[in-house]
Write a protein that holds these residues in place. Structure first.
Motif, PDB file in Angstrom:
ATOM      1  N   ARG A 119     -12.357  -4.086   9.354  1.00 17.95           N
ATOM      2  CA  ARG A 119     -12.095  -5.054   8.293  1.00 17.95           C
ATOM      3  C   ARG A 119     -11.548  -6.383   8.798  1.00 17.95           C
ATOM      4  O   ARG A 119     -11.348  -7.313   8.024  1.00 17.95           O
ATOM      5  CB  ARG A 119     -11.103  -4.459   7.285  1.00 17.95           C
ATOM      6  N   ASP A 138      -0.426  10.789   2.710  1.00 11.32           N
ATOM      7  CA  ASP A 138      -1.656  10.671   1.923  1.00 11.32           C
ATOM      8  C   ASP A 138      -2.461   9.485   2.471  1.00 11.32           C
ATOM      9  O   ASP A 138      -2.348   8.354   1.997  1.00 11.32           O
ATOM     10  CB  ASP A 138      -1.308  10.457   0.456  1.00 11.32           C
ATOM     11  N   ALA A 164      -8.120  -1.204   0.837  1.00 16.19           N
ATOM     12  CA  ALA A 164      -9.499  -1.644   0.607  1.00 16.19           C
ATOM     13  C   ALA A 164      -9.549  -3.059   0.039  1.00 16.19           C
ATOM     14  O   ALA A 164     -10.557  -3.761   0.185  1.00 16.19           O
ATOM     15  CB  ALA A 164     -10.212  -0.678  -0.333  1.00 16.19           C
ATOM     16  N   ALA A 165      -8.470  -3.502  -0.596  1.00 19.83           N
ATOM     17  CA  ALA A 165      -8.423  -4.854  -1.158  1.00 19.83           C
ATOM     18  C   ALA A 165      -8.034  -5.907  -0.124  1.00 19.83           C
ATOM     19  O   ALA A 165      -8.083  -7.106  -0.414  1.00 19.83           O
ATOM     20  CB  ALA A 165      -7.436  -4.896  -2.324  1.00 19.83           C
ATOM     21  N   GLN A 203      -5.604   8.925   2.191  1.00 22.00           N
ATOM     22  CA  GLN A 203      -6.575   8.388   1.239  1.00 22.00           C
ATOM     23  C   GLN A 203      -5.956   7.292   0.394  1.00 22.00           C
ATOM     24  O   GLN A 203      -6.593   6.266   0.103  1.00 22.00           O
ATOM     25  CB  GLN A 203      -7.122   9.505   0.348  1.00 22.00           C
ATOM     26  N   ALA A 204      -4.681   7.478   0.000  1.00 25.56           N
ATOM     27  CA  ALA A 204      -3.991   6.442  -0.770  1.00 25.56           C
ATOM     28  C   ALA A 204      -3.830   5.176   0.065  1.00 25.56           C
ATOM     29  O   ALA A 204      -3.974   4.059  -0.453  1.00 25.56           O
ATOM     30  CB  ALA A 204      -2.631   6.957  -1.243  1.00 25.56           C
ATOM     31  N   TYR A 221       0.856  -1.185   0.000  1.00 27.45           N
ATOM     32  CA  TYR A 221       0.000   0.000   0.000  1.00 27.45           C
ATOM     33  C   TYR A 221       0.892   1.236   0.000  1.00 27.45           C
ATOM     34  O   TYR A 221       1.985   1.224   0.555  1.00 27.45           O
ATOM     35  CB  TYR A 221      -0.981  -0.003   1.177  1.00 27.45           C
ATOM     36  N   ARG A 222       0.407   2.288  -0.639  1.00 26.26           N
ATOM     37  CA  ARG A 222       1.245   3.472  -0.855  1.00 26.26           C
ATOM     38  C   ARG A 222       1.491   4.241   0.445  1.00 26.26           C
ATOM     39  O   ARG A 222       0.609   4.372   1.289  1.00 26.26           O
ATOM     40  CB  ARG A 222       0.570   4.403  -1.880  1.00 26.26           C
ATOM     41  N   PHE A 272      -5.816   4.082   2.498  1.00 27.24           N
ATOM     42  CA  PHE A 272      -7.099   3.387   2.617  1.00 27.24           C
ATOM     43  C   PHE A 272      -7.572   2.841   1.270  1.00 27.24           C
ATOM     44  O   PHE A 272      -8.177   1.763   1.215  1.00 27.24           O
ATOM     45  CB  PHE A 272      -8.144   4.314   3.222  1.00 27.24           C
ATOM     46  N   ASP A 273      -7.282   3.560   0.196  1.00 28.48           N
ATOM     47  CA  ASP A 273      -7.667   3.053  -1.128  1.00 28.48           C
ATOM     48  C   ASP A 273      -6.984   1.721  -1.416  1.00 28.48           C
ATOM     49  O   ASP A 273      -7.610   0.778  -1.926  1.00 28.48           O
ATOM     50  CB  ASP A 273      -7.307   4.067  -2.214  1.00 28.48           C
ATOM     51  N   ASP A 274      -5.703   1.626  -1.101  1.00 29.95           N
ATOM     52  CA  ASP A 274      -4.965   0.403  -1.398  1.00 29.95           C
ATOM     53  C   ASP A 274      -5.349  -0.732  -0.448  1.00 29.95           C
ATOM     54  O   ASP A 274      -5.484  -1.882  -0.869  1.00 29.95           O
ATOM     55  CB  ASP A 274      -3.461   0.661  -1.317  1.00 29.95           C
TER      56      ASP A 274
END
Length: 390
Positions: A200, A154, A163-164, A156-157, A144-145, A159-161
């Motif tokens: 999660r 960042d 998310a998988a 958001q980056a 993850y970034r 959590f975006d990564d």
């Protein structure tokens, strides 16, 4: 048999170290290996360590075996250093390991037994040995970034990564002084990440390699302690290499926190079994030193504070030097980062120019070890970076 071995891949980091040592220039600068150096360029034995070794030599009566969990005094003191005096001490199991790397490998083995289908998530950029350690235990690995936006991490980056990530996966979090970026989580972001993992069903694995080099020994553990209070299961790998300068003594600890006493007993037994099958028992000398330092920590804490202050001052001086050369604003991101490392916003080609033309050695991704600098290097380094940027 040996003829069937595949050719080994050379380690690029140690390749750079060899190249540095072969460089005849007297003014060359080594910012490759992640060790603390003083103003003379040496990695010193701390005075508190020297005193502990003298006391140990005089008091020694035996060098007989210990158990696979190692030095119990060390384990108890490390648990307190990491967790403080909270109730979480009653739901942890800590065993001594062969450095922080050994702790990561034993925890990877534990994960592989508890959930062999788990994916372990680590930051990109991140510590180069995380992936080999996890894959050596047969685990899946993803990233993850971990980057800055508007001068901060960042999220958001992140959590975006993540998310998988699936329930039962493990996320590695640098406890402080992120390697290689120096970008640390503020406590509010720790809380966000903790709540995300809880929702999660993701298990945190906190890699605490630089405690004391960020804001202070206690402050650097605030995020870990907050997660320990919130999570039923938590894994921690800790190292004494940096904050005690016990690099070659290979002194570390693996910790597991569990919700029930039964789960804790199973986790402890698993760690001890894996240690026994790997190296039988960890080396005593470094752990015995660390136990003495932690039993009466004031002199050692003062030494850690001085090392941290020196690195912080070097970081600020270097940023001042970059500003004086009119370098782009991105070079000032380092000013608010913590610990030994930061990433120069330079390409691999520019990092090669620094090595070839100026004798300035860092990694291709821009990582430099600020703790490898001396005050006399700062102006020269700023000038060299300016030369490869313009």
């Amino acid at each position: 048999m040996l003829a069937n071995l595949p050719a080994a891949t050379a380690d690029p980091l140690f390749g750079l170290v060899s190249r540095f040592h072969a460089d005849p220039r007297p003014d060359k600068i080594d910012m490759v290996i992640g060790v603390y150096r003083d103003e003379t360029g040496q990695t010193p034995v701390l005075p508190s360590v020297q005193r502990a070794e003298q006391e140990m030599a005089q008091a020694a009566t035996t060098k007989t075996y210990r158990t696979p969990r190692g030095n119990d005094d060390f384990n108890a003191h490390m648990a307190e250093l990491l967790l403080g005096q909270g109730a979480e001490l009653n739901r942890q199991a800590t065993i001594q390991t062969v450095g922080g790397t050994g702790a990561l490998r034993l925890l990877a083995e534990l994960i592989s037994v508890a959930n062999p289908s788990a994916t372990v998530w680590s930051t990109t950029p991140g510590y180069v040995n995380h992936e080999p350690l996890m894959r050596a235990a047969g685990l899946n690995f993803a990233t993850y970034r971990w980057t800055m936006v508007a001068g901060a991490l960042d999220m958001q980056a992140v959590f975006d990564d993540l998310a998988a990530a699936q329930q039962g996966d493990v996320v590695i979090i640098h406890g402080c002084c992120h390697n290689p970026t120096g970008i640390d989580l503020p406590l509010a972001a720790w809380q966000e990440l903790s709540e995300f993992c809880l929702r999660r069903g993701i298990v945190p694995l906190i890699d605490m390699a630089y405690q004391g080099f960020g804001r202070g020994l206690g402050q650097d553990a605030e995020g870990l302690r907050m997660m320990a209070r919130a999570h039923p299961d938590l894994l921690v790998a800790a190292s004494c290499s940096k904050n005690m300068s016990l690099y070659r003594e290979r002194t570390g600890a693996a910790m597991v926190l569990a919700e029930t006493s039964g789960d804790l007993a199973k986790a402890r037994n698993c760690l001890e079994h894996k240690a026994r099958a790997s190296y039988s028992m960890p080396p005593e000398h470094g752990a015995a030193i660390a136990a003495r330092l932690l039993a009466a920590p004031e002199p050692w804490i003062a030494e850690v504070d001085r090392m941290r202050d020196r690195v912080r001052n070097l970081r600020q001086s270097l940023c001042d030097g970059f500003a004086s050369k009119g370098l782009p604003p991105g070079f000032q991101n380092m000013r608010n980062q913590l610990g030994m490392f930061s990433l120069l916003p330079l390409s691999a080609a520019q990092m090669e120019r620094l090595r070839a033309e100026f004798g300035v050695y860092g990694l291709d991704n821009g990582r430099i070890n600020i703790a490898g600098l001396q005050d006399r290097h700062v102006a020269y380094l700023a000038e060299a970076v300016a030369a490869v940027v313009t």
